[in-house]
Design a protein around this motif. Structure first.
Motif, PDB file in Angstrom:
ATOM      1  N   ASN A   1      12.458   8.775  -3.272  1.00  0.00           N
ATOM      2  CA  ASN A   1      11.280   7.960  -2.965  1.00  0.00           C
ATOM      3  C   ASN A   1      10.013   8.804  -3.059  1.00  0.00           C
ATOM      4  O   ASN A   1       9.594   9.425  -2.087  1.00  0.00           O
ATOM      5  N   MET A   2       9.388   8.803  -4.227  1.00  0.00           N
ATOM      6  CA  MET A   2       8.159   9.563  -4.421  1.00  0.00           C
ATOM      7  C   MET A   2       6.958   8.902  -3.743  1.00  0.00           C
ATOM      8  O   MET A   2       5.887   9.498  -3.675  1.00  0.00           O
ATOM      9  N   ALA A   3       7.114   7.681  -3.255  1.00  0.00           N
ATOM     10  CA  ALA A   3       6.025   6.992  -2.558  1.00  0.00           C
ATOM     11  C   ALA A   3       6.100   7.183  -1.047  1.00  0.00           C
ATOM     12  O   ALA A   3       5.378   6.505  -0.311  1.00  0.00           O
ATOM     13  N   HIS A   4       6.962   8.090  -0.584  1.00  0.00           N
ATOM     14  CA  HIS A   4       7.145   8.259   0.851  1.00  0.00           C
ATOM     15  C   HIS A   4       5.840   8.685   1.532  1.00  0.00           C
ATOM     16  O   HIS A   4       5.553   8.255   2.657  1.00  0.00           O
ATOM     17  N   GLY A   5       5.056   9.505   0.860  1.00  0.00           N
ATOM     18  CA  GLY A   5       3.776   9.926   1.432  1.00  0.00           C
ATOM     19  C   GLY A   5       2.815   8.770   1.625  1.00  0.00           C
ATOM     20  O   GLY A   5       2.020   8.756   2.579  1.00  0.00           O
ATOM     21  N   GLU A   6       2.888   7.775   0.740  1.00  0.00           N
ATOM     22  CA  GLU A   6       2.003   6.612   0.869  1.00  0.00           C
ATOM     23  C   GLU A   6       2.404   5.730   2.052  1.00  0.00           C
ATOM     24  O   GLU A   6       1.554   5.078   2.658  1.00  0.00           O
ATOM     25  N   PHE A   7       3.696   5.697   2.382  1.00  0.00           N
ATOM     26  CA  PHE A   7       4.111   4.981   3.591  1.00  0.00           C
ATOM     27  C   PHE A   7       3.575   5.700   4.828  1.00  0.00           C
ATOM     28  O   PHE A   7       3.200   5.053   5.813  1.00  0.00           O
ATOM     29  N   MET A   8       3.554   7.025   4.785  1.00  0.00           N
ATOM     30  CA  MET A   8       2.969   7.787   5.893  1.00  0.00           C
ATOM     31  C   MET A   8       1.487   7.455   6.046  1.00  0.00           C
ATOM     32  O   MET A   8       0.990   7.228   7.159  1.00  0.00           O
ATOM     33  N   ILE A   9       0.759   7.423   4.912  1.00  0.00           N
ATOM     34  CA  ILE A   9      -0.670   7.161   4.978  1.00  0.00           C
ATOM     35  C   ILE A   9      -0.960   5.728   5.410  1.00  0.00           C
ATOM     36  O   ILE A   9      -1.971   5.461   6.062  1.00  0.00           O
ATOM     37  N   LEU A  10      -0.069   4.791   5.102  1.00  0.00           N
ATOM     38  CA  LEU A  10      -0.231   3.436   5.624  1.00  0.00           C
ATOM     39  C   LEU A  10      -0.205   3.463   7.147  1.00  0.00           C
ATOM     40  O   LEU A  10      -1.031   2.822   7.809  1.00  0.00           O
ATOM     41  N   GLY A  11       0.726   4.223   7.722  1.00  0.00           N
ATOM     42  CA  GLY A  11       0.773   4.375   9.172  1.00  0.00           C
ATOM     43  C   GLY A  11      -0.494   5.015   9.723  1.00  0.00           C
ATOM     44  O   GLY A  11      -0.981   4.645  10.800  1.00  0.00           O
ATOM     45  N   ALA A  12      -1.038   5.977   8.972  1.00  0.00           N
ATOM     46  CA  ALA A  12      -2.281   6.634   9.408  1.00  0.00           C
ATOM     47  C   ALA A  12      -3.452   5.654   9.391  1.00  0.00           C
ATOM     48  O   ALA A  12      -4.275   5.633  10.312  1.00  0.00           O
ATOM     49  N   TYR A  13      -3.527   4.834   8.348  1.00  0.00           N
ATOM     50  CA  TYR A  13      -4.610   3.833   8.291  1.00  0.00           C
ATOM     51  C   TYR A  13      -4.456   2.794   9.404  1.00  0.00           C
ATOM     52  O   TYR A  13      -5.452   2.364  10.003  1.00  0.00           O
ATOM     53  N   VAL A  14      -3.218   2.371   9.671  1.00  0.00           N
ATOM     54  CA  VAL A  14      -2.993   1.428  10.763  1.00  0.00           C
ATOM     55  C   VAL A  14      -3.466   2.033  12.085  1.00  0.00           C
ATOM     56  O   VAL A  14      -4.104   1.358  12.911  1.00  0.00           O
ATOM     57  N   THR A  15      -3.178   3.313  12.281  1.00  0.00           N
ATOM     58  CA  THR A  15      -3.620   3.998  13.500  1.00  0.00           C
ATOM     59  C   THR A  15      -5.134   4.052  13.582  1.00  0.00           C
ATOM     60  O   THR A  15      -5.735   3.819  14.647  1.00  0.00           O
ATOM     61  N   TYR A  16      -5.789   4.347  12.457  1.00  0.00           N
ATOM     62  CA  TYR A  16      -7.253   4.414  12.431  1.00  0.00           C
ATOM     63  C   TYR A  16      -7.879   3.071  12.789  1.00  0.00           C
ATOM     64  O   TYR A  16      -8.776   2.990  13.649  1.00  0.00           O
ATOM     65  N   PHE A  17      -7.410   1.992  12.152  1.00  0.00           N
ATOM     66  CA  PHE A  17      -8.000   0.680  12.405  1.00  0.00           C
ATOM     67  C   PHE A  17      -7.670   0.178  13.810  1.00  0.00           C
ATOM     68  O   PHE A  17      -8.472  -0.530  14.427  1.00  0.00           O
TER      69      PHE A  17
END
Length: 308
Positions: free
Chosen positions: A46-62
């Motif tokens: 899963n080369m998109a695993h980092g993007e799932f992490m960043i989705l969590g980071a954006y959810v935390t920010y908002f």
């Protein structure tokens, strides 16, 4: 390299960098736990695993912005809500990706690599379009600010202690889920013999979807932890994906103990070397060391014995 410092100074440096390495270890481990479940248990790269992490980071920010602007009286507890939302958002996206894309590519690891790499580029562009190209940072609650003095020269950050405690709790929960629960037994049965698992009544497609969703959900929680040590941008996840794969492969695919040992070793090595050398040089030395060890032990630090 060490001649410029006294013994006392070196002791303080190693202690401080060791603690910084523990914070990095926490993020590595949270990322690697999710990736180990997906790669180790399912064989999906899963080369998109980092993007799932960043989705969590954006959810935390908002989530932090929502609490700050609309319910400031509850701001001190927003992070716990953000972690739950990050897990649900990343997990839901992961299950959708598994249903739409990954389930058609099982037993074709190179195809999953290319497909998820393309997915990572798509997600990066979506983040850039919806959230903007600039990096953002969260506001931490007051109780997470500051540090705890250990000695006159050594202090540890409170938010770092919180991240380490969070990582410990999630690691224990994942271990209990995978090795003590009925669902965990089903996952391991599917890994060892998919045909026989299906023959005894296990819904293998449902196990695959939930496993992929769990791995992505843990990456979302890693994104929440990431907001405490770095700023969030559309491409921030790519900075960690190589290190995360390195942790999983070095520790041994499908081995929880190997993932923990590998994450600790690599994070401590990088943190200490980065103080005395440049960041890029530290990464190169760490990578070469891991490659050298893998040449002698290609199966990783720990492996599971599976009857073939």
């Amino acid at each position: 390299m060490f001649s410029e410092y006294s013994i006392a100074e070196l002791g303080s440096i190693f202690a401080m960098q060791g603690f910084a390495g523990l914070i990095l270890f926490s993020v590595f481990l949270l990322m690697a736990l999710g990736l180990a479940i997906i790669f180790g248990q399912m064989g999906v790269i899963n080369m998109a695993h980092g993007e799932f992490m960043i989705l969590g980071a954006y959810v935390t920010y908002f989530t932090s912005q929502f609490f700050l602007n609309y319910v400031p009286s509850l701001f001190d507890g927003y992070f716990f809500v953000a972690m739950i939302l990050a897990f649900l958002a990343a997990g839901a996206l992961g299950m959708a990706v598994e249903w739409l894309l990954i389930r058609h590519l099982y037993k074709r690891p190179l195809d999953t690599l290319l497909a998820t790499w393309g997915l990572s580029l798509i997600l990066q562009q979506l983040y850039r379009s919806f959230f903007g190209p600039r990096e953002v940072g969260v506001d931490l609650p007051q109780w997470m600010m500051g540090s705890v003095p250990i000695t006159d020269t050594i202090e540890v950050q409170i938010n770092g202690l919180f991240v380490m405690g969070l990582t410990t709790a999630i690691t224990i929960a994942v271990a209990a889920l995978m090795y003590r629960s009925r669902w965990g037994k089903q996952v391991r049965a599917v890994v060892q013999n998919r045909v026989m698992a299906g023959a005894v009544g296990i819904n293998t497609e449902r196990v695959d979807r939930l496993t992929f969703g769990l791995g992505c959900g843990i990456a979302g929680v890693a994104g929440s932890a990431f907001t405490m040590i770095g700023s969030t941008g559309p491409t921030s996840g790519q900075l960690y994906i190589v290190d995360t794969f390195l942790v999983v492969v070095f520790g041994g695919a499908a081995s929880l103990l190997g993932t923990i040992a590998s994450a600790f070793t690599i994070s401590q090595a990088q943190s200490t070397l980065e103080f005395f050398l440049s960041g890029s040089t530290a990464k190169v030395i760490t990578l070469l060391s891991v490659v050298g060890i893998l040449m002698l032990r290609p199966q990783g630090l720990f492996t599971l014995k599976v009857r073939r």
